[in-house]
Design a protein around this motif. Structure first.
Motif, PDB file in Angstrom:
ATOM      1  N   ASN A  12    -122.353-120.345 -47.363  1.00  0.00           N
ATOM      2  CA  ASN A  12    -121.187-121.210 -47.214  1.00  0.00           C
ATOM      3  C   ASN A  12    -119.938-120.558 -47.786  1.00  0.00           C
ATOM      4  O   ASN A  12    -119.002-121.242 -48.171  1.00  0.00           O
ATOM      5  N   GLY A  13    -119.944-119.250 -47.903  1.00  0.00           N
ATOM      6  CA  GLY A  13    -118.777-118.548 -48.430  1.00  0.00           C
ATOM      7  C   GLY A  13    -118.750-118.439 -49.943  1.00  0.00           C
ATOM      8  O   GLY A  13    -117.771-117.960 -50.512  1.00  0.00           O
ATOM      9  N   GLU A  14    -119.829-118.850 -50.593  1.00  0.00           N
ATOM     10  CA  GLU A  14    -119.842-118.822 -52.056  1.00  0.00           C
ATOM     11  C   GLU A  14    -120.020-117.387 -52.587  1.00  0.00           C
ATOM     12  O   GLU A  14    -120.421-116.490 -51.852  1.00  0.00           O
ATOM     13  N   THR A  15    -119.732-117.211 -53.864  1.00  0.00           N
ATOM     14  CA  THR A  15    -119.881-115.920 -54.530  1.00  0.00           C
ATOM     15  C   THR A  15    -121.244-115.879 -55.218  1.00  0.00           C
ATOM     16  O   THR A  15    -121.597-116.807 -55.958  1.00  0.00           O
ATOM     17  N   PHE A  16    -122.004-114.835 -54.957  1.00  0.00           N
ATOM     18  CA  PHE A  16    -123.319-114.696 -55.599  1.00  0.00           C
ATOM     19  C   PHE A  16    -123.794-113.256 -55.475  1.00  0.00           C
ATOM     20  O   PHE A  16    -123.272-112.467 -54.677  1.00  0.00           O
ATOM     21  N   ILE A  17    -124.783-112.899 -56.279  1.00  0.00           N
ATOM     22  CA  ILE A  17    -125.521-111.636 -56.140  1.00  0.00           C
ATOM     23  C   ILE A  17    -126.990-112.003 -56.241  1.00  0.00           C
ATOM     24  O   ILE A  17    -127.404-112.679 -57.193  1.00  0.00           O
ATOM     25  N   LYS A  18    -127.761-111.558 -55.254  1.00  0.00           N
ATOM     26  CA  LYS A  18    -129.155-112.009 -55.181  1.00  0.00           C
ATOM     27  C   LYS A  18    -130.031-110.871 -54.673  1.00  0.00           C
ATOM     28  O   LYS A  18    -129.628-110.120 -53.793  1.00  0.00           O
ATOM     29  N   GLN A  52    -128.409-107.273 -61.086  1.00  0.00           N
ATOM     30  CA  GLN A  52    -128.020-107.792 -62.397  1.00  0.00           C
ATOM     31  C   GLN A  52    -126.576-107.416 -62.735  1.00  0.00           C
ATOM     32  O   GLN A  52    -126.093-107.695 -63.833  1.00  0.00           O
ATOM     33  N   GLY A  53    -125.914-106.747 -61.794  1.00  0.00           N
ATOM     34  CA  GLY A  53    -124.547-106.300 -62.026  1.00  0.00           C
ATOM     35  C   GLY A  53    -123.530-107.354 -61.633  1.00  0.00           C
ATOM     36  O   GLY A  53    -123.833-108.539 -61.531  1.00  0.00           O
ATOM     37  N   TRP A  54    -122.313-106.901 -61.382  1.00  0.00           N
ATOM     38  CA  TRP A  54    -121.229-107.813 -61.038  1.00  0.00           C
ATOM     39  C   TRP A  54    -120.260-107.080 -60.108  1.00  0.00           C
ATOM     40  O   TRP A  54    -120.357-105.867 -59.929  1.00  0.00           O
ATOM     41  N   CYS A  55    -119.343-107.827 -59.548  1.00  0.00           N
ATOM     42  CA  CYS A  55    -118.373-107.256 -58.614  1.00  0.00           C
ATOM     43  C   CYS A  55    -116.995-107.184 -59.257  1.00  0.00           C
ATOM     44  O   CYS A  55    -116.622-108.061 -60.040  1.00  0.00           O
ATOM     45  N   ASN A  56    -116.281-106.134 -58.899  1.00  0.00           N
ATOM     46  CA  ASN A  56    -114.899-105.993 -59.348  1.00  0.00           C
ATOM     47  C   ASN A  56    -114.145-105.149 -58.331  1.00  0.00           C
ATOM     48  O   ASN A  56    -114.575-104.031 -58.020  1.00  0.00           O
ATOM     49  N   ASP A  57    -113.072-105.692 -57.806  1.00  0.00           N
ATOM     50  CA  ASP A  57    -112.176-104.935 -56.937  1.00  0.00           C
ATOM     51  C   ASP A  57    -112.907-104.280 -55.752  1.00  0.00           C
ATOM     52  O   ASP A  57    -112.704-103.101 -55.478  1.00  0.00           O
ATOM     53  N   GLY A  58    -113.762-105.044 -55.092  1.00  0.00           N
ATOM     54  CA  GLY A  58    -114.461-104.544 -53.906  1.00  0.00           C
ATOM     55  C   GLY A  58    -115.630-103.634 -54.206  1.00  0.00           C
ATOM     56  O   GLY A  58    -116.157-102.978 -53.301  1.00  0.00           O
ATOM     57  N   LYS A  59    -116.036-103.588 -55.470  1.00  0.00           N
ATOM     58  CA  LYS A  59    -117.151-102.713 -55.843  1.00  0.00           C
ATOM     59  C   LYS A  59    -118.222-103.493 -56.591  1.00  0.00           C
ATOM     60  O   LYS A  59    -117.932-104.470 -57.280  1.00  0.00           O
ATOM     61  N   LEU A  60    -119.458-103.008 -56.434  1.00  0.00           N
ATOM     62  CA  LEU A  60    -120.586-103.553 -57.179  1.00  0.00           C
ATOM     63  C   LEU A  60    -120.813-102.657 -58.389  1.00  0.00           C
ATOM     64  O   LEU A  60    -120.941-101.441 -58.251  1.00  0.00           O
ATOM     65  N   ILE A  61    -120.859-103.247 -59.567  1.00  0.00           N
ATOM     66  CA  ILE A  61    -120.958-102.489 -60.818  1.00  0.00           C
ATOM     67  C   ILE A  61    -122.388-102.563 -61.337  1.00  0.00           C
ATOM     68  O   ILE A  61    -122.965-103.647 -61.456  1.00  0.00           O
ATOM     69  N   CYS A  62    -122.955-101.400 -61.659  1.00  0.00           N
ATOM     70  CA  CYS A  62    -124.294-101.362 -62.246  1.00  0.00           C
ATOM     71  C   CYS A  62    -124.218-101.814 -63.707  1.00  0.00           C
ATOM     72  O   CYS A  62    -123.345-101.371 -64.450  1.00  0.00           O
ATOM     73  N   PRO A  63    -125.173-102.667 -64.127  1.00  0.00           N
ATOM     74  CA  PRO A  63    -125.103-103.192 -65.499  1.00  0.00           C
ATOM     75  C   PRO A  63    -125.485-102.166 -66.569  1.00  0.00           C
ATOM     76  O   PRO A  63    -125.141-102.350 -67.735  1.00  0.00           O
ATOM     77  N   LEU A  64    -126.159-101.081 -66.194  1.00  0.00           N
ATOM     78  CA  LEU A  64    -126.625-100.156 -67.229  1.00  0.00           C
ATOM     79  C   LEU A  64    -125.532 -99.213 -67.739  1.00  0.00           C
ATOM     80  O   LEU A  64    -125.287 -99.140 -68.942  1.00  0.00           O
ATOM     81  N   HIS A  65    -124.909 -98.482 -66.835  1.00  0.00           N
ATOM     82  CA  HIS A  65    -123.895 -97.511 -67.276  1.00  0.00           C
ATOM     83  C   HIS A  65    -122.594 -97.662 -66.518  1.00  0.00           C
ATOM     84  O   HIS A  65    -121.750 -96.771 -66.533  1.00  0.00           O
ATOM     85  N   ARG A  66    -122.499 -98.765 -65.780  1.00  0.00           N
ATOM     86  CA  ARG A  66    -121.255 -99.153 -65.096  1.00  0.00           C
ATOM     87  C   ARG A  66    -120.797 -98.203 -63.990  1.00  0.00           C
ATOM     88  O   ARG A  66    -119.598 -98.119 -63.739  1.00  0.00           O
ATOM     89  N   TYR A  67    -121.715 -97.500 -63.373  1.00  0.00           N
ATOM     90  CA  TYR A  67    -121.341 -96.827 -62.134  1.00  0.00           C
ATOM     91  C   TYR A  67    -120.987 -97.919 -61.135  1.00  0.00           C
ATOM     92  O   TYR A  67    -121.494 -99.044 -61.217  1.00  0.00           O
TER      93      TYR A  67
END
Ligand code: FES
Length: 112
Positions: A12-18, A52-67
């Motif tokens: 439905n257009g929601e924000t999520f990572i799954k 387990q990461g997050w999004c920022n500025d059109g990118k997916l960020i890895c939670p371990l070392h932030r690649y």
């Protein structure tokens, strides 16, 4: 290419990572900015779980070392020299499908 239905998901257009399993692939499905993106779930740097990461500025960020990886292409940010696979996503009615090309299909296409 084979299309796989993502079970138990109505977008439905929601924000999520799954994390979703389609065929033999573990995929990080991201809802962001009203769009859906499907990337490989395992970080190529040291195997971090991108779901387990997050999004920022059109990118997916890895939670371990932030690649970080482009949501559309899977390409790693400058200096990383890596990428994660990206997969096409289709919304058909209320259902979400992810397209996966098998290794052998890719192999055969490389000789055409
Ligand atoms: S494991 Fe993802 S940045 Fe290191």
């Amino acid at each position: 290419m084979e299309w796989y239905l993502v079970p138990d998901l109505v977008f439905n257009g929601e924000t999520f990572i799954k994390k979703v399993k389609v065929g033999s692939k573990s995929i990080c499905l991201v809802g962001q900015g009203g769009e859906l993106f499907a990337l490989g779930a395992k970080c190529p740097h040291a195997g971090g779980d991108l779901t387990q990461g997050w999004c920022n500025d059109g990118k997916l960020i890895c939670p371990l070392h932030r690649y970080s990886f482009d949501l559309k292409t899977g390409k790693g940010s400058a200096g990383q020299n890596d990428y994660v696979s990206s997969y096409p996503v289709e919304i058909r009615g209320m259902e979400v499908y992810i397209g996966v090309t098998s290794f052998w299909e890719q192999f055969k296409q490389s000789f055409k």
